[in-house]
Design an enzyme around this catalytic site. Structure first.
Site: not given
Length: 258
Positions: A104, A188, A203
């Site tokens: 990310q 999150h 993640d």
């Protein structure tokens, strides 16, 4: 209570991201519509609420479940635990085989990253529209590294598909008004998938995919609940906030968007 928005939380462990989007709401209707707009055939599979982690609440989720997206509050304690775990467990990233995983690099994009992780690891069972964003994105990024996949999403090459407009449109939908992109709400999204008989936590902030041991499709939801309960007991027990989830499940046919 906690907002249902998944917003990336900047901390000492994770560097601040210069590019930020409007966060997605943890809402299965919003996420299903978003997935449809970027190319997922939602006539057979769609996103469904996971209302809680107890057996009676898990039983309300239609089966089979292909993936689970989890929304949780980020704390200094959980951030520090993530950092230590990544330092102590570098082999997970190398041993993940062909698990589809990406970094990310965009603030507030964790909901979209979780959707891409959930769909990208179930392409054999899910159908994508020809020439859609999803089909073109996975085709282009499959040979890339996790970091290069994140960079491709943030700054698509010329003539490559761009998901930002669809994400921003989805961020405006839901039951509550979205916070501005520059606001950090300390929530999150992550994803859990089954791959080759193992439960993987995905993640985009972490060093790589995290292996939580054996699982199979018919126990995926309960195995995710077990891992999540342990996480809550260690890091979130003192917070007056619930963890919410969304799963990809088999459902009755839905209307296509006009």
């Amino acid at each position: 209570g906690c907002s249902r928005f998944a917003v990336y939380s900047c901390s000492s462990y994770i560097p601040e991201m210069p590019k930020k989007w409007i966060p997605l709401e943890s809402n299965p209707e919003v996420i299903t519509e978003f997935a449809l707009r970027i190319g997922l055939d939602t006539n057979k599979w769609a996103f469904h609420d996971v209302f809680g982690l107890d057996d009676e609440l898990l039983a309300m989720v239609p089966q089979p479940v292909l993936a689970v997206m989890l929304l949780f509050p980020v704390t200094k304690e959980s951030d520090e635990a993530d950092r230590k775990a990544d330092e102590a467990r570098p082999a997970d990233a190398a041993g993940s085989g062909d698990v589809y995983y990406m970094k990310q690099t965009i603030g507030n994009a964790c909901g979209t990253i979780a959707v891409l992780h959930s769909i990208g690891n179930n392409l054999q069972q899910l159908s994508l529209a020809p020439d859609s964003f999803l089909e073109r994105f996975y085709s282009a990024t499959k040979p890339l590294s996790p970091a290069a996949r994140g960079a491709y999403l943030e700054s698509p090459p010329e003539n490559a598909p761009d998901i930002q407009e669809a994400h921003q449109a989805a961020g405006q939908k839901g039951n509550t008004a979205p916070p501005p992109p520059e606001q950090d709400v300390d929530l999150h999204f992550i994803a859990f998938v089954e791959h080759q008989g193992q439960l993987w936590e995905l993640d985009g902030r972490r060093a790589g995919p995290i292996n939580h041991g054996p699982t199979q499709q018919n126990t995926l939801l309960k195995d995710v609940a077990r891992v999540t309960k342990d996480f809550i007991a260690r890091y979130l027990a003192a917070l007056a906030c619930t963890v919410t989830g969304t799963s990809i499940v088999q459902e009755a046919p839905q209307k296509e968007l006009s």
